[in-house]
Design a protein around this motif. Sequence first.
Motif, short mmCIF file in Angstrom:
data_model
loop_
_atom_site.label_atom_id
_atom_site.label_comp_id
_atom_site.label_asym_id
_atom_site.label_seq_id
_atom_site.Cartn_x
_atom_site.Cartn_y
_atom_site.Cartn_z
N LEU A 1 0.81 -1.21 0.00
CA LEU A 1 0.00 0.00 0.00
C LEU A 1 0.84 1.27 0.00
O LEU A 1 0.44 2.28 -0.54
CB LEU A 1 -0.92 0.01 1.23
N PHE B 1 -8.99 2.16 12.10
CA PHE B 1 -7.99 2.46 11.06
C PHE B 1 -6.84 1.46 11.10
O PHE B 1 -6.48 0.86 10.09
CB PHE B 1 -7.42 3.86 11.32
N VAL C 1 -0.31 15.26 -1.55
CA VAL C 1 -0.61 13.99 -0.88
C VAL C 1 0.57 13.04 -1.01
O VAL C 1 1.04 12.46 -0.04
CB VAL C 1 -1.87 13.32 -1.48
N ALA D 1 -7.98 8.05 -1.12
CA ALA D 1 -7.40 9.35 -1.49
C ALA D 1 -5.93 9.40 -1.09
O ALA D 1 -5.09 9.92 -1.83
CB ALA D 1 -8.18 10.48 -0.83
N MET D 2 -5.60 8.84 0.09
CA MET D 2 -4.22 8.92 0.57
C MET D 2 -3.31 7.96 -0.18
O MET D 2 -2.16 8.26 -0.45
CB MET D 2 -4.17 8.60 2.07
N LEU D 3 -3.83 6.78 -0.51
CA LEU D 3 -2.96 5.75 -1.08
C LEU D 3 -2.94 5.74 -2.60
O LEU D 3 -1.92 5.47 -3.21
CB LEU D 3 -3.38 4.37 -0.58
N PHE D 4 -4.10 5.99 -3.22
CA PHE D 4 -4.15 5.86 -4.68
C PHE D 4 -4.48 7.18 -5.39
O PHE D 4 -4.65 7.18 -6.60
CB PHE D 4 -5.23 4.85 -5.11
N SER D 5 -4.64 8.27 -4.65
CA SER D 5 -5.08 9.55 -5.23
C SER D 5 -6.41 9.42 -5.96
O SER D 5 -6.67 10.12 -6.93
CB SER D 5 -4.04 10.14 -6.19
N LEU E 1 -10.93 7.89 2.61
CA LEU E 1 -9.71 8.58 3.03
C LEU E 1 -8.49 7.76 2.60
O LEU E 1 -7.51 8.31 2.08
CB LEU E 1 -9.72 8.77 4.55
N LEU E 2 -8.58 6.45 2.78
CA LEU E 2 -7.45 5.60 2.37
C LEU E 2 -7.26 5.63 0.86
O LEU E 2 -6.13 5.70 0.37
CB LEU E 2 -7.68 4.16 2.83
N ILE F 1 -8.83 14.79 -1.04
CA ILE F 1 -8.68 14.88 0.41
C ILE F 1 -9.68 15.90 0.97
O ILE F 1 -10.38 15.63 1.93
CB ILE F 1 -7.24 15.29 0.76
N PHE G 1 -16.03 6.50 5.30
CA PHE G 1 -15.09 7.63 5.51
C PHE G 1 -13.66 7.11 5.45
O PHE G 1 -12.81 7.67 4.75
CB PHE G 1 -15.38 8.30 6.85
N MET G 2 -13.45 5.99 6.15
CA MET G 2 -12.11 5.43 6.18
C MET G 2 -11.69 4.92 4.81
O MET G 2 -10.57 5.15 4.37
CB MET G 2 -12.13 4.28 7.16
N PHE H 1 -13.13 -2.33 1.14
CA PHE H 1 -12.02 -1.67 0.47
C PHE H 1 -11.46 -2.58 -0.63
O PHE H 1 -11.25 -2.15 -1.76
CB PHE H 1 -10.92 -1.33 1.49
N ARG I 1 -0.35 8.17 -11.21
CA ARG I 1 -1.44 8.67 -10.35
C ARG I 1 -2.06 9.92 -10.95
O ARG I 1 -3.26 10.09 -10.96
CB ARG I 1 -0.89 9.03 -8.97
#
Lengths: 237, 197
Positions: A3, A138, A109, B89-93, B86-87, B97, B82-83, B47, A65
């Motif tokens: 990841l 999380f 990001v 967006a953070m991991l794969f764009s 968020l993941l 965000i 939400f999680m 996910f 990306r």
Amino acid sequence: MHLEVFSRGNSFIHFLNERVKIAVFIFFSFHTALTPSLNVLFLYFAASLLLFFVARINAKKVLQRLYAVNLFVAFFWIIIPLSFPGNYRHGAEIALAVTLKANAIAVFVMALVGTSPLMKNISALQSFGMPDKLSGIFYFCIKYISVLHADYTKLKEAMKIRGFRFKTKLKTYLVTGNMLGILLFRSRFHSETLYNAMLCRGFEGHFSSLFKEKLKGKDFVFISASFVFFICMLWIQ
Amino acid sequence: MHISDGVLSPAVLAVGTIIAASGVAVGLKKISYREMPTLAVLTSVFFVASLIHIPLGPAGAHLILNGLAGIILGWGIFPALFMGLLLQAMLFSHGGITTVGVNTLNMALPGFLCWKLFPLIKNKQAGGFIAGFGGVAGSVLMLWVSLGLSRQSFIPAATIIAAGHIPVAIAEGLVTAAAVVFLMKTSPELIGSCNAS
């Protein structure tokens, strides 16, 4: 499943404290998303490129990306003649603003949040006041994504070996639904294991983090530079 | 389907984020520590499921499954999505965000309504289809509204995106119906397993 694509490296940004990076990221990205000024957007985009070069992250992966991000953005360019009949200049300005915002934030990001391991990022969010339950979910969720992805890959391979091919037909959708059912069914056992592990460790409703680092000189340099830049952006706007 | 950064107006962003945050807060409150591991693992399932690509004629789509997530998670759908978003967006764009709140609301609210609606439908296969179809259709409708409220000139773009999602909604309905039938046979207690009340 891997990841964290950008988290390994030895650049200046990789060694910064996560709390500093996330704080700067939040200010930069929200101001980028909300500002109406094109000049400010160009400067933020330049700042994101600077961060990308300083972080020395894999350019090929960054471009992949950004390609995905720009597919959505390209749509706003194609649609200009429909959305702004007779006023193409105004339409192009809006599309340009959307493009700059989406790309700048995507690079922020990758260069700021992506250069830290996920667990450290969550720990930083926890210190910013993220509720305990949410951070716990999380932690577990990230842990189990790779486990369940392995389950999914195994199921998919088994289906392939038996001659199943994904095609646009009713059977494909029904079989996909059943596969999903199996994944959900198996997840029960994972959650039982997880709950038992929590009990064994004497869980009391709080997730302590192992990552507690103090701010160093570099962090102060980075946060001061970012602060000055942010104030300049507000002033220009 | 996810709205990227820089598209929405500040007002839409603020309202969407506040409503989504309230949903997440209520969801977290309703989840006990006993149910927390279940919610976390199910979030990971959804996910991973969102990485499954299904063919749709010449193109393809990835599964969204907010209808199914709603039936299974109840109130838990708000923190779970939400999680997930968020993941992503953070991991794969994927998505954005700053838009994570609005995207959460757009996906979770229709799923939540599916949870309320599902027990009222006797035939569970039909219920699954309606949840799968309605989840996506509802999200697309909310996406249309959030783009339209941000800027009137986005309405043609939003309409095209919405129309493009009709086949996705049908495919999603079929997948969800099959998954619901499977779960009713194998582990019916999983349906609604993360809603304390």
